[in-house]
Design a protein around this motif. Structure first.
Motif, mmCIF file in Angstrom:
data_model
loop_
_atom_site.group_PDB
_atom_site.id
_atom_site.type_symbol
_atom_site.label_atom_id
_atom_site.label_comp_id
_atom_site.label_asym_id
_atom_site.label_seq_id
_atom_site.Cartn_x
_atom_site.Cartn_y
_atom_site.Cartn_z
ATOM 1 N N TRP A 189 56.088 17.523 68.419
ATOM 2 C CA TRP A 189 55.223 18.037 69.465
ATOM 3 C C TRP A 189 54.359 19.201 69.025
ATOM 4 N N THR A 190 54.825 19.984 68.049
ATOM 5 C CA THR A 190 53.960 21.058 67.564
ATOM 6 C C THR A 190 53.085 20.532 66.441
ATOM 7 N N ARG A 191 53.698 19.744 65.553
ATOM 8 C CA ARG A 191 52.936 19.248 64.420
ATOM 9 C C ARG A 191 52.404 17.843 64.636
ATOM 10 N N ALA A 192 52.704 17.249 65.801
ATOM 11 C CA ALA A 192 52.163 15.952 66.199
ATOM 12 C C ALA A 192 52.500 14.841 65.213
ATOM 13 N N ASP A 250 50.607 9.624 64.446
ATOM 14 C CA ASP A 250 50.177 10.842 65.111
ATOM 15 C C ASP A 250 50.472 10.738 66.602
ATOM 16 N N GLN A 251 50.847 11.890 67.190
ATOM 17 C CA GLN A 251 51.211 11.864 68.601
ATOM 18 C C GLN A 251 50.081 11.323 69.472
ATOM 19 N N ILE A 252 48.855 11.704 69.154
ATOM 20 C CA ILE A 252 47.738 11.302 70.015
ATOM 21 C C ILE A 252 47.025 10.069 69.488
ATOM 22 N N TYR A 310 61.722 18.337 67.683
ATOM 23 C CA TYR A 310 60.692 18.655 68.674
ATOM 24 C C TYR A 310 59.495 19.329 68.008
ATOM 25 N N ARG A 353 63.249 21.723 53.160
ATOM 26 C CA ARG A 353 64.292 22.711 53.374
ATOM 27 C C ARG A 353 64.707 22.723 54.848
ATOM 28 N N ARG A 355 61.616 28.184 69.181
ATOM 29 C CA ARG A 355 61.442 27.462 67.934
ATOM 30 C C ARG A 355 62.613 27.671 66.985
ATOM 31 N N GLY A 369 63.934 30.711 65.972
ATOM 32 C CA GLY A 369 63.941 31.935 65.167
ATOM 33 C C GLY A 369 62.928 31.905 64.039
#
Lengths: 332, 429
Positions: free
Chosen positions: A291-294, A75-77, A287, A96, A272, A274
């Motif tokens: 960074w969005t889903r960590a 996990d990112q954090i 990314y 996919r 993102r 599209g």
């Protein structure tokens, strides 16, 4: 460089070094000689060592560490979690998202790199002629490179807006259907490739121009005497002589093209790729995972796969360009 | 000569390098000692994004508290602030003493309560609207942040386009026309588009935002199990908004925040917009020179809140106590009212909502509407905050994508787009 200038004779060497002082007999003398020998063998390595040390710290270590992260639930954090082996790779490769991003990346890469290098070669050949205000033209092609990418993206966003964009307004005034730049997958790739080409064509043209200037002019004189026209001279003298530079340009634009991030990121206000992943490239996908889903584990797996893809493309392109330029006039 | 000296040169170079590297390593320790050593002097950093209206307030605080210096770090967008904060939490260093957070992503940071100081304090109890505080209160009573502003929603409309279509233009009559429920709002829209070239609203995605913020449990149940694809309410609202947007052609089909969307304000593209307080400034900026914008004191389906922020204190900071003090001061009603006057951030403090400064404020661009009073009433109409679990942000993004594919891109019909949404949610794991 005038046409009369010739390359220095092949046999020319720098003046021979002064003879080394004869070793003094005795212990001190022998020690000094050994030191001198050590100096001449070891110091070149020491001189280049700072680069490699720096590379190991800032390049190699992150590279290896990424591979390590990819094997974990990370996990990112919260940092490192369980060791999961190849699970991240399996998740990425069976999803996919990865394949669509890969297809987008390759499509944008082909749409940008191929025309870009062709155009750069052509521009360089034109700039290589005796033009008035040469420096002006040469600096002119570099101008797009100097403009900040964000500014470029802003301008192109206005050009390629679906509803009120300048290009669509022009198309409509001449009676054509507007292009759905952000909805249609291929159209978005063309738009992004245009941004990339705008930025990099001039840069590559200057690199090729520099190499062209180093081609001995008497080769052209000989070719002209043999009756070759400008086109024939270009293909039989210029291109083969540019081989190493073309290989360099192709490899760098392969690496850059497959890692493309800024342009698709700034192609709309969400960055993102599209709503239907129309222009989501591998780096944007990476990314989003990291960074969005960590999920650093999956993001790292994508990074490792991207690394492998770039190596494969780089090798293929290297072999291809070597062969193309090898056909006629190649020296090796 | 050169041959003899070069080994020493190498040695010298190596020493110099190690000295430089060593110096780099030491420097941070030195400043830390300095900061801690000279007792009484505290320096705090406050990280915000967009406009919080804190510039003058922070100077005021420095004057009131000798020995405290405050540095203000501003990110250009909330997204960048979020990314920076995530990075410093991951690295366990580099966060500011006070970090501002947007309501949309404050929930995902609730997964990491250990990374933030508990700000609960009897003195600030009851300072904010209940739902504002509930959103950052953990099960064990830990308070993660102090509320700054909120985004109570009203409906903004183009009186000139209403008039052309033969609809009432007066604020109160319009509020009545728009009605109480989403169905009323869509019915009024059908009436409007029958006689006008313009669309009823800008974007289906924006409407989704308004609808979904009125549902208790949207994507995750109380135990944070993902129910997004099986919750019948989600599919119903999804079908409702897309039927209105695409079949009834009420939507202008503009992706919110796209450059087309911004340009559309200069054309007669749509007649109404869901309008949180902070949107007024956005409309005014985009629609510069366009006359006719007004604001109606109503919102379909009751009250709704969109956006607003909190101040949090990361646990990694050196001056947690001082930082908490500053955060409490900044979010006190008096200070937040000053921020409102400076940048229009609508206060979330109960006391501020009743103040004359707020209630007396009007907006010239919106036909001199009493925006302070309207928004204060809209804030009172907000009774709840939807439950937002750790995956809320990602799932909502996927659903917004699904709506965009149908409403803006036209690459899918509602059913095929829903299937892609289901696949995307499954991929989240």
């Amino acid at each position: 460089m005038g046409a009369t200038t010739t390359a220095p004779p092949a046999g020319a060497l720098p003046p021979p070094p002064a003879p080394a002082p004869t070793p003094q007999p005795g212990r001190r003398g022998r020690g000094r000689a050994r030191l001198a020998r050590l100096d001449s063998t070891a110091s070149p390595y020491l001189y280049i060592a700072p680069f490699f040390l720096l590379f190991i710290v800032t390049g190699l270590f992150p590279l290896v560490y990424t591979g390590w992260v990819a094997l974990h639930d990370w996990d990112q954090i919260m940092g490192k979690g369980e060791f999961v082996g190849m699970e991240n790779y399996v998740d990425v490769l069976t999803g996919r998202g990865f394949w669509k991003a890969l297809a987008n990346t390759v499509s944008i890469f082909v749409l940008s790199s191929v025309p870009q290098i062709m155009a750069a070669l052509l521009i360089a050949a034109l700039l290589d002629r005796n033009l008035r205000a040469r420096t002006f033209w040469r600096m002119g092609v570099l101008l797009p490179y100097v403009v900040a990418p964000v500014a470029v993206a802003l301008i192109f966003n206005n050009l390629f807006a679906d509803r009120f964009g300048l290009i669509n307004l022009l198309l409509e005034t001449v009676g054509l259907d507007p292009v759905r730049w952000h909805s249609d997958r291929l159209a978005s790739h063309v738009a992004i490739a245009t941004m990339v080409n705008f930025r990099w064509t001039g840069y590559n043209a200057l690199i090729l121009l520099a190499a062209m200037q180093a081609i001995p002019r008497d080769l052209y004189e000989q070719a002209a005497i043999d009756g070759a026209n400008a086109w024939r001279q270009f293909w039989s003298v210029t291109v083969p002589m540019l081989r190493p530079t073309i290989v360099f340009v192709v490899i760098t634009s392969t690496i850059g093209g497959l890692q493309i991030f800024d342009e698709p990121k700034m192609y709309d206000s969400f960055g993102r790729g599209g709503a239907d992943q129309q222009w989501q490239t591998l780096t944007i996908y990476l990314y989003e995972l990291g960074w969005t889903r960590a999920d650093f584990g999956m993001a790292s797996a994508v990074a490792v796969l991207l690394f492998g893809i770039i190596v494969v493309f780089g090798v293929v392109n290297f072999l291809l360009t070597r062969r193309i330029a090898h056909d006629d006039g190649g020296r090796r | 000569m050169t041959r003899r000296t070069s080994p020493y040169l190498i040695l010298a170079a190596a020493t110099a390098t190690s000295l430089v590297l060593g110096a780099c390593g030491d420097s941070s320790d030195a400043t830390d000692e300095e900061a801690a050593g000279s007792g009484g002097e505290v320096s705090l950093t406050v990280a915000t994004f967009n406009e919080f209206g804190y510039e003058e307030l922070l100077e005021e605080y420095e004057e009131l508290n000798p020995g405290v210096t405050v540095e203000h770090v501003k990110a250009d967008t909330a997204d960048n602030a979020r990314a920076a904060l995530r990075n410093s939490l991951g690295a366990n260093s580099g966060a500011a003493d006070i970090e501002a957070m947007e309501v949309d992503w404050v929930t995902e940071f609730k997964q990491y309560p250990d990374k933030f100081a508990d700000l609960s304090d009897p003195e600030v109890e009851g300072r904010w609207l209940d739902w504002k505080t509930e959103a950052v209160t953990l099960e064990d009573g830990t308070l993660m942040g102090y509320g700054t502003d909120i985004g109570p929603e009203a409906v903004c409309y183009r009186a000139d386009l209403f008039e052309e279509a033969g609809l009432p233009t007066d604020r109160e009559e319009v509020a009545e026309l728009l009605g109480e429920s989403w169905e009323d709002y869509f019915a009024a829209g059908r009436e409007f588009v029958a006689t006008s070239d313009a669309a009823w609203y800008d974007s289906a995605g924006a409407l989704w935002q308004g609808m979904i913020n009125q549902v208790d449990f949207v994507y995750e149940d109380a135990d944070n199990n993902v129910v997004a694809t099986t919750n019948p309410q989600v599919r119903e609202l999804y079908d409702q908004v897309l039927a209105a947007s695409v079949d009834d052609e009420l939507s202008a089909g503009l992706g919110q925040w796209s450059s087309d969307w911004s340009s559309a304000f200069q054309e007669d593209e749509f007649a109404t917009m869901l309008c949180p307080g902070w949107m007024l400034g956005v409309i005014e900026g985009n629609a510069e020179g366009v006359e006719g914008w007004d604001i109606a004191n109503t919102f379909p389906g009751g009250g709704g809140n969109w956006g607003g922020s909190y101040l949090t204190v990361p646990a990694q900071g050196d001056n947690i106590e001082e930082a908490t003090k500053l955060a409490a001061w900044l979010t006190a009603p008096e200070q937040q009212l000053k921020a409102f006057e400076s940048k229009g951030t609508f206060p979330s403090q109960v006391e501020a909502l009743g103040s004359d400064t707020l209630l007396g404020s009007t907006n010239a661009f919106f036909n001199d509407a009493p925006t302070g009073e309207i928004l204060a009433e809209r804030a009172e109409a907000v009774t709840m905050m939807p439950h937002k679990g750790p995956k809320y942000f990602e799932i909502n993004t996927a659903l917004q994508d699904a709506i965009t594919r149908v409403d803006v891109d036209g690459t899918d019909d509602p059913d095929s787009s829903w299937d892609k949404f289901v696949a995307a949610v499954e991929a989240l794991g």
